[in-house]
Design a protein around this motif. Structure first.
Motif, PDB file in Angstrom:
ATOM      1  N   TYR A   1       0.828  -1.194   0.000  1.00 17.14           N
ATOM      2  CA  TYR A   1       0.000   0.000   0.000  1.00 17.14           C
ATOM      3  C   TYR A   1       0.866   1.248   0.000  1.00 17.14           C
ATOM      4  CZ  TYR A   1      -3.359   3.431   1.663  1.00 17.14           C
ATOM      5  OH  TYR A   1      -4.151   4.546   1.798  1.00 17.14           O
TER       6      TYR A   1
ATOM      7  N   ARG B   1       0.375   5.195  -7.785  1.00 17.52           N
ATOM      8  CA  ARG B   1      -1.040   5.564  -7.954  1.00 17.52           C
ATOM      9  C   ARG B   1      -1.235   6.082  -9.374  1.00 17.52           C
ATOM     10  NH1 ARG B   1      -0.641   3.811  -3.529  1.00 17.52           N
ATOM     11  NH2 ARG B   1      -1.099   4.745  -1.523  1.00 17.52           N
TER      12      ARG B   1
ATOM     13  N   ASP C   1      -1.658  -0.494  -5.500  1.00 17.92           N
ATOM     14  CA  ASP C   1      -2.514  -1.225  -4.570  1.00 17.92           C
ATOM     15  C   ASP C   1      -3.951  -0.868  -4.911  1.00 17.92           C
ATOM     16  OD1 ASP C   1      -2.919  -2.917  -2.348  1.00 17.92           O
ATOM     17  OD2 ASP C   1      -3.447  -1.155  -1.180  1.00 17.92           O
TER      18      ASP C   1
ATOM     19  N   VAL D   1     -10.406  -6.714   0.420  1.00 15.37           N
ATOM     20  CA  VAL D   1      -9.056  -6.803   0.990  1.00 15.37           C
ATOM     21  C   VAL D   1      -8.925  -8.055   1.858  1.00 15.37           C
ATOM     22  CG1 VAL D   1      -7.382  -5.639   2.476  1.00 15.37           C
ATOM     23  CG2 VAL D   1      -8.810  -4.316   0.921  1.00 15.37           C
TER      24      VAL D   1
ATOM     25  N   LYS E   1      -2.284  -8.193  -3.441  1.00 12.82           N
ATOM     26  CA  LYS E   1      -3.439  -9.026  -3.079  1.00 12.82           C
ATOM     27  C   LYS E   1      -3.525 -10.235  -4.013  1.00 12.82           C
ATOM     28  CE  LYS E   1      -6.330  -5.462  -2.809  1.00 12.82           C
ATOM     29  NZ  LYS E   1      -5.377  -4.332  -2.679  1.00 12.82           N
TER      30      LYS E   1
END
Lengths: 484, 102, 137, 318, 498
Positions: C33, C38, D65, D77, D226
């Protein structure tokens, strides 16, 4: 387990084997007549096996089941009722589309559950029996899946029955937590040793009572009854009203008698209120009904109330009389209820389920024998002499009077008066002159000869037990005395 | 589990039971009602386990297995019926299914 | 299990292990994350349907077989639990227990035969069944 | 209770090595498949392409992400972590050697079964949360397949339990001193093997993610770390399955000459390679065939195996 | 065995009538007549065979003439126990007579489903005969109920416009009250059981059960309510006008002539012998009720515009006399009550028949549609006049004898109540005049000419006239038959009185 226990268990085993055989038979070939034949044969076989079991039945076959004369008598009763219902189902579902072969299978498993219930002397067996019965009933009720009413009835019954099972289980768990016993006899010892009723015990017993009350459709727990009765196919309704309730009542009676719950006065008060409530609510609501099945549903609530009077009377009268009263009343109630719903079932067509009272108008002149049978059944429900229902009511009166339950008896009398009104109203409806278009309705007679035979047999039994109850009373008396 | 008193276990199961009951009574969606029913049944299962461990017997656990089986069967048939009901009524709302009254 | 050791102490390594796994998972997700780039693009916000513009509602009606399978699983899995119990105690239960278990298994197999015969275990679509009727058990 | 178990070193060692091996399997699988299919496979990054794993890892960390805006975010998630966590947790009961392992659990086998059924949540939730038709269908397929084969899986290993009389994995290993259970329980072994493959949704039984029909099934919308979790989770599952097979049917750490740990790793490694080989060698069946096979053949076979084993056990115990 | 045959003949005849409809629509009528004739023969042979206390039964008091005792439900000591004494003989004779009348007056009135009609008629008669014969309390209760159901069918199928309401009301009143009686019977039996250790429903076994006073009061009340509902006495009378009015003629005849008598019979046979003390305590209230019935019903009768309803209220009024007489506690009054029962059966039955004949002709029961019948149907009108006179108690006819004896006997016991009741002797002519004036006098206003009595009607009414006159002129023959039985009843009273 030795040979003797095997003999004693044979009726139950025969039912199970028949059920499995049926399933395999369906798997091999779908044939409605064959399947019904096998089912009927299986029930008859179980009935025959009761004979040898009767002679050996003094022993506790396995720890969970106590197959004594009491149990065998009621197993026989349940089986006979099942046989009658099977016959009615045969005619009822013959004309209906869909795959109807599984119906006898479910009927058999339900019967098995009921029989286990009648014989159980342990909470685990009771629970198993109850659930085998209930789960078969869900499917039986919802069997005609392509019609909305049965579906609605089935889901209602499922949810409420599930809740009641949960109540029952919670009650058993609480009792178990308190006493460490799941055996009826163990509970009796426990009650013997610790007289006072503490909070956990009380809530446990009340929960069990509520759970069984649901299944018996006693008054504060009766809300499912009319809808389920109305929605189910008529023969299945007969089954619910007799086998399901009868088996539960048999169990309740055994539970009370073996555990000696009579010692707890608060319970008697609670049950008295339930009985009174059932009688009054059942009869009052029945007055308002326009649908025969709903009417019979409310009347069955009231009848369970009458039965409960006999049970409550057990606190102060000789035990054999209680069992005798309940047994005779149940026999009469079985005959009558199956007969009444049998008539409804014969009147139902694949297009329309017989429900509204107006369908009966002029039945006396269109189909006199059917109307006569129905009249007989209604008179028996009302407790008019020369029918078995009267002797049953006589028994209830006798045990109630012996137990000095004056207020309960007063409600029985009031209830009977109310009951008479709505039963007689149906008879009036049948004796009215029907309009011509109804008269011209075709009555295919050949397709329901089985129902005809069953209804005739039931009527004969009804009158026989009403006029010459001696034989049945002797038999019942012997089982009542033999029960510990 | 002797470290935890039986009363606490029973209270927990009672609490779950009541929650389930409230769910059955208050929910209007059939699936939710069935789920609440499961909660009730499982609460009784818990109570059996607690009671069984209090007495040091296996009976409680056996009954728990039976309860689970029952729950499975009930939910199986319940979902089957729910499916048919959805097929027929195009809804799972308990109030709109309730057509019989009186 | 050793009776003197309290269950909590007994399970301690497992708890630590579980904690460690959670930590690693969190580190992996958290790291991605924090480190991940992005970007924004219109097409990215649409469900992927093999590169064409998605059509229709996501809440499709799916085969009733999934549902049947769920019910069968629930039922049969419960039945296996009883077999588990028998398996560990097979010697204690003796031949009597064996016969009882055989009856149980026999009924299970009968049920399976029934289910197979009524076609509940047949996942083929109607078209597949029509094209290959011979295959039908 | 074995006091040597559950040391901090065990925990760290097991965790680290499992994750490391799982990661390395990405490379191993690609290399092996390439060899069997007569091509090269990854060979650019580092010697023999060994650093490929590290490169992939870094790539994953730096990928976006991304959580689809139409997805149910929390569940989206959560889903991949479930499979990852449950599969790792499964190693807690694996008896590596008499002295190595995290916990000695009396119901170890049940624990393993429980965790392997929990992993189905991961695919169902992923399919549901993605809000994508393919994902949903894939998730459903995965669920149906997983739960079905779980039934057979449970039944297939009950023969082992019968013969050893326990659910404790260490005792099961000890019970194989005379003879590996793969011999008496051959049918059970075969059923278990098939069930395990179906359970972990590996090719050839990877119908839920069959790309020709469903793009990538339940993880169509997943990417980055993920997706990596699903990916790694699958390899962890392979290792876990191999370890369990080794434990249940091949005598776990038992073996002559070599130390127990080596024996165990060897058996597990062979199992892993076998899994990869199957993937390379066998075609994918149709979904209805897969399900029908399970219910109509595996389940009755498992039940019969159980009855036969019971009879044999009883007869031999006198 | 003749006693059982008395019941069986009627029952079998009923079924025969039902089935015989298959061959010919007229067959049920003839079957019914034949059955009744056979029944009359049987009864005659039975009654002439053992007359008045000449052949007392062993072990029984002198009053009992014949009995049948078979075990039936041994579990509860229930037997098929029939016995007869003078009282029941008289009432059975009345039953047969009025039964034939009912069969005859339904000849043309009932056109539809004659088989089922005559079945119900005969079944109802069988039940009534059973009631008069049974001396086992369970059996008595059984017959008591059995006679209700056929009557219910008679009203609800062949009745007039409001028949459903009337039929249901009739059934509920009688049933609920009879359940109270059943409860009383059971409690009585249980008391006996706990005392003696054996169940018995036998009348003779239960005669001497010692009871606590308040228990006896309650039990007596249970019986009393059942009987006064049937009688009916004032608070429980509301079913009667409806039932009588709506019933077909044959039904009305049976209802008024026979069924009401079962209530009075029950009082005499059961209430007083079983609970003499309690009955004695209750006597003033009962007598008051009787007097109130007499007056109230007479006044109500005056206000009616429907001829059947008027006759129905006169029945209530006459039954008030019976109640008064029964509770007067002396032989004279009780004898009077019995005579009143018989006479009322004749006169009220006949009046209902007349009303039925009128309705067949006029299709109305309203006085408004009558008037001037003297001109239109002179023979029918004269019968009407005769029976109206009988009702108001014209000396020389049965009613006069009965009422006179009742008042005479009652006056000795309770002068005030008796005096009040005697007012009815004034009111009776008033309503009688209403009938005559409204129906017979005045101009024959309207309409088509009516046919007068045919032979069948003439014969039926003629028989009734004859019996009525005979009862009035030679009451002693009746008094002789009933005397032994009633003397026994009075004996119970005196033996128990403190």
């Amino acid at each position: 387990m030795d040979l003797d226990s095997l003999i004693v268990l044979a009726p139950l085993i025969a039912m199970t084997v028949t059920a499995v055989t049926l399933m395999l038979a369906i798997a091999i070939r779908r044939n409605y007549f064959l399947v019904n034949g096998i089912a009927g044969f299986g029930i008859v076989l179980s009935l025959l096996l009761i004979g040898p079991a009767w002679h050996k039945s003094s022993l506790q076959a396995i720890p969970l089941l106590n197959i004594d004369h009491y149990a065998l008598f009621f197993v026989a009763l349940l089986l006979l009722a099942g046989l009658a219902v099977l016959g009615l189902c045969h005619d009822y579902f013959k004309q209906r589309e869909g795959e109807n072969e599984e119906l006898p299978l479910l009927l058999l498993t339900a019967l098995l559950g009921g029989s286990v219930l009648a014989a159980s002397s342990h909470f685990a067996a009771m629970f198993l029996g109850l659930e085998i019965l209930s789960i078969s009933l869900f499917t039986l009720i919802g069997y005609p899946v392509n019609r909305p009413r049965p579906l609605e009835a089935a889901i209602k019954y499922l949810v409420l029955s599930g809740v009641s099972s949960a109540f029952l289980l919670m009650g058993i768990a609480l009792l178990y937590a308190e006493s460490g016993e799941l055996d009826f006899i163990g509970i009796e010892d426990f009650i013997d040793a610790h007289r006072p009723l503490n909070f956990v015990m009380l809530s446990g017993v009340i929960l069990i009572a509520a759970g069984l009350g649901f299944k018996l459709s006693l008054a504060p727990f009766h809300l499912w009854t009319p809808d389920v009765y109305e929605g189910s196919p008529a023969p299945v309704t007969a089954f619910i009203a007799t086998v399901s309730k009868g088996a539960v009542f048999v169990l309740l009676l055994r539970l009370w008698v073996t555990t000696g719950s009579y010692r707890y006065a608060p319970l008697l008060t609670v049950f008295s209120f339930i009985a009174m409530f059932s009688i009054l609510v059942g009869n009052l609501q029945a007055l308002l009904q326009k649908n025969i099945k709903r009417l019979l549903a409310y009347s069955s609530i009231a009848h369970m109330g009458y039965l409960l009077v006999a049970l409550i009377a057990g606190a102060s009268i000789a035990r054999p009389l209680v069992i005798e009263s309940a047994a005779f009343y149940l026999v009469a109630y079985f005959i009558t209820t199956i007969g009444a719903f049998g008539v409804v079932s014969v009147l139902s067509t694949p297009q329309q389920e017989a429900g509204d009272v107006t369908i009966l108008r002029g039945l006396f002149w269109r189909r006199p024998w059917l109307a006569g049978t129905f009249t007989l059944m209604l008179l028996s429900l009302a407790g008019i002499p020369l029918t078995a229902g009267f002797i049953g009511k006589f028994y209830v009166f006798t045990s109630g009077a012996d137990g000095r339950l004056w207020s309960l008896l007063a409600s029985v009398i009031i209830g009977s008066g109310l009951g008479l009104y709505y039963y007689v109203r149906i008879i009036v409806e049948m004796s009215m002159n029907s309009s011509e278009e109804v008269m011209s309705e075709s009555t295919p007679k050949s397709r329901e000869w089985l129902s005809t035979v069953i209804l005739a047999a039931l009527s004969l039994l009804l009158v026989w037990f009403g006029i010459l109850p001696g034989h049945l009373i002797d038999r019942i008396q012997s089982i009542a005395i033999s029960m510990r | 589990m002797s470290a935890i008193p039986a009363e606490m276990g029973l209270m927990l199961s009672g609490l779950l039971f009541v929650l389930g009951l409230i769910g059955v009574l208050a929910r209007r969606n059939l699936i939710m009602i069935l789920m609440s029913l499961e909660v009730m049944l499982n609460a009784t299962g818990l109570a059996f386990i607690v009671a069984g461990s209090k007495w040091g017997q296996a009976d409680g656990q056996i009954l728990f297995l039976l309860v689970l089986t029952l729950a499975a069967a009930e939910v199986g048939i319940g979902l089957g019926l729910a499916l048919q009901i959805f097929h027929r009524f195009k809804t799972l709302d308990a109030d709109s299914i309730n057509q019989m009254q009186g | 299990m050793n009776a003197e050791v309290s269950p909590a102490a007994n399970l301690l390594p497992l708890i630590i292990y579980f904690g460690a796994i959670l930590l690693i998972t969190a580190a992996m997700l958290g790291g991605a994350y924090l480190l991940g780039q992005r970007h924004r693009a219109q097409a990215a916000d649409e469900p992927f349907e093999s590169g064409i513009v998605p059509t229709g509602d996501v809440h499709i009606r799916f085969s009733v077989h999934f549902f049947l399978m769920a019910i069968f699983f629930v039922i049969f899995d419960m039945e296996t639990v009883f077999l588990f119990a028998w398996s560990v105690a097979v010697k204690q239960a003796g031949w009597m227990g064996f016969f009882e278990a055989s009856m149980f298994i026999g009924i299970l197999i009968a049920t399976l035969i029934y289910l197979a015969a009524i076609g509940a275990l047949d996942w083929r679509t109607r078209r597949q069944r029509r094209d290959a009727p011979v295959n039908r058990p | 209770m074995n006091a040597e178990l559950g040391q901090a070193s065990d925990i760290v060692g097991i965790l680290a090595s499992v994750i490391f091996v799982a990661a390395m399997l990405i490379w191993v699988e690609r290399r092996l498949l390439a060899i069997w299919q007569d091509r090269l496979g990854p060979n650019r990054v580092g010697p023999l392409g060994l650093m490929q794993v590290a490169a992939d890892m870094i790539k994953m960390f730096f990928k976006e992400d991304w959580i689809p805006p139409f997805a149910d975010k929390g569940v989206f998630v959560l889903a991949p972590t479930i499979v990852f966590i449950t599969m790792l947790l499964g190693f807690a009961v694996i008896p590596f050697t008499p002295g190595i392992g995290i916990i000695d659990f009396n119901f170890g086998l049940l624990y393993f079964l429980a965790l392997s059924s929990l992993s189905v949540y991961s695919v169902v939730l992923a399919g549901y949360a993605s809000n994508n038709k393919y994902s949903l269908l894939g998730g459903l397929r995965a669920a149906a397949q997983t739960v079905s084969y779980e039934v057979f899986m449970g039944i297939s290993i009950m023969g082992v339990v019968m013969q050893s009389g326990t659910f404790n994995l260490r005792e099961i290993v000890e019970a194989q001193r005379g003879c590996w259970f793969v011999v008496p329980q051959f049918f059970g072994f075969i059923i278990f093997l098939i069930a395990v493959i179906a359970e972990s949704r590996r090719a050839p039984l990877d119908l839920p993610e069959a790309e020709q029909e469903l793009v990538a099934g339940f993880h169509t919308e997943y990417s980055g770390m993920k997706f990596g979790m699903f990916f790694v989770g699958e390899y962890v599952a392979i290792i876990l399955s191999s370890a369990i097979i080794a434990t249940l049917f091949f005598g776990g750490w038992l073996g002559p000459w070599l130390p127990p740990l080596v024996w165990f790793c060897l058996k597990t490694g062979i199992g892993v390679v076998f899994f990869i080989l199957i993937r390379g060698a066998l075609p994918r069946p149709r979904y209805d065939q897969l399900m029908a096979f399970g219910w109509k053949i595996l389940l009755p076979a498992g039940l019969l195996n159980l009855v036969a084993t019971g009879a044999v056990v009883l007869a031999s115990s006198g | 065995m003749i006693l059982s045959a008395l019941i069986a003949v009627l029952a079998v005849g009923g079924f025969a009538a039902w089935i015989s409809e298959r061959w010919h629509p007229n067959a049920p009528r003839w079957t019914a007549i034949a059955t009744l004739a056979l029944e009359a023969l049987l009864a005659a042979s039975q009654f002439s065979g053992n007359h008045a206390a000449e052949t007392p039964l062993p072990g029984r008091s002198a009053a009992w003439l014949a009995e049948v005792d078979l075990p039936w439900i041994p579990r509860f000591g229930i037997g098929f126990h029939l016995a007869t004494d003078g009282l029941s003989q008289l009432l059975i004779a009345l039953t047969i007579l009025l039964g034939s009348m009912a069969a005859s007056c339904s000849w043309t009135e009932i056109g539809k489903r004659t088989g089922f009609f005559y079945f119900n008629l005969l079944a109802c008669l069988a039940g009534t005969v059973g009631v008069f014969l049974a001396v086992d309390l369970f059996l008595f209760f059984l017959f008591w109920e059995v006679m209700i159901i056929p009557m219910y069918f008679l009203i609800s199928i062949w009745g007039h416009e409001n028949r459903t309401y009337a039929a249901i009301k009739f059934v509920i009143f009688t049933q609920v009250s009879s359940l109270l009686m059943l409860l009383s019977i059971i409690v009585l039996v249980l008391v006996n059981y706990h005392r003696s250790g054996a169940f018995s429903f036998d009348y003779f076994a239960l005669l001497n059960v010692p009871l606590a006073p308040d228990l006896a009061d309650w039990l007596m009340l249970g019986f009393l309510i059942a009987f006064t509902v049937k009688l009916p006495a004032v608070p429980f009378h509301t079913w009667l006008p409806d039932a009588h009015t709506q019933a077909p003629t044959g039904g009305s005849v049976i209802l008024a002539g026979v069924l009401l008598k079962t209530g009075a019979y029950g009082l005499l046979r059961f209430v007083i012998p079983l609970f003499p003390d309690a009955a004695h305590r209750f006597a003033p209230i009962a007598m008051t009720l009787g007097a109130v019935s007499v007056l109230y019903a007479a006044m109500m009768a005056y206000a009616q515009s429907d001829i059947k309803r008027l006759v129905a209220y006169t029945s209530v009024s006459h039954m008030g006399f019976v109640l008064l007489g029964v509770f007067s506690w002396n032989l004279l009054a009780i004898q009077g009550a019995v005579v009143t029962m018989l006479a009322h059966g004749l006169s009220a039955g006949a009046l209902f028949m007349v009303a039925g004949f009128l309705q067949q002709r006029l299709h109305s029961r309203e006085f408004g549609d009558m008037g001037g019948l003297w001109q239109a149907v002179p023979r029918l009108s004269s019968f009407m006049l005769f029976f109206v006179m009988a009702t108001l108690g014209l000396p020389g006819l049965g009613n006069f004898v009965g009422e006179f004896l009742v008042l005479l006997g009652a006056f000795k016991v309770n002068p005030i109540v008796t005096s009040v009741a005697a007012f009815a002797l004034i009111l009776a002519p008033v309503y009688a005049l209403v009938i005559i004036q409204k129906a017979c006098h005045g101009p024959w206003q309207n309409r088509q000419p009516l046919t007068d009595c045919g032979f069948r009607e003439l014969a039926s009414l003629g028989v009734l006239v004859f019996v009525s006159v005979w009862l009035g002129l030679h009451p002693q023959s009746v008094l002789d038959v009933s005397a032994p039985a009633l003397r026994q009843t009075v004996l119970y009273l005196n033996a128990r009185e403190p």
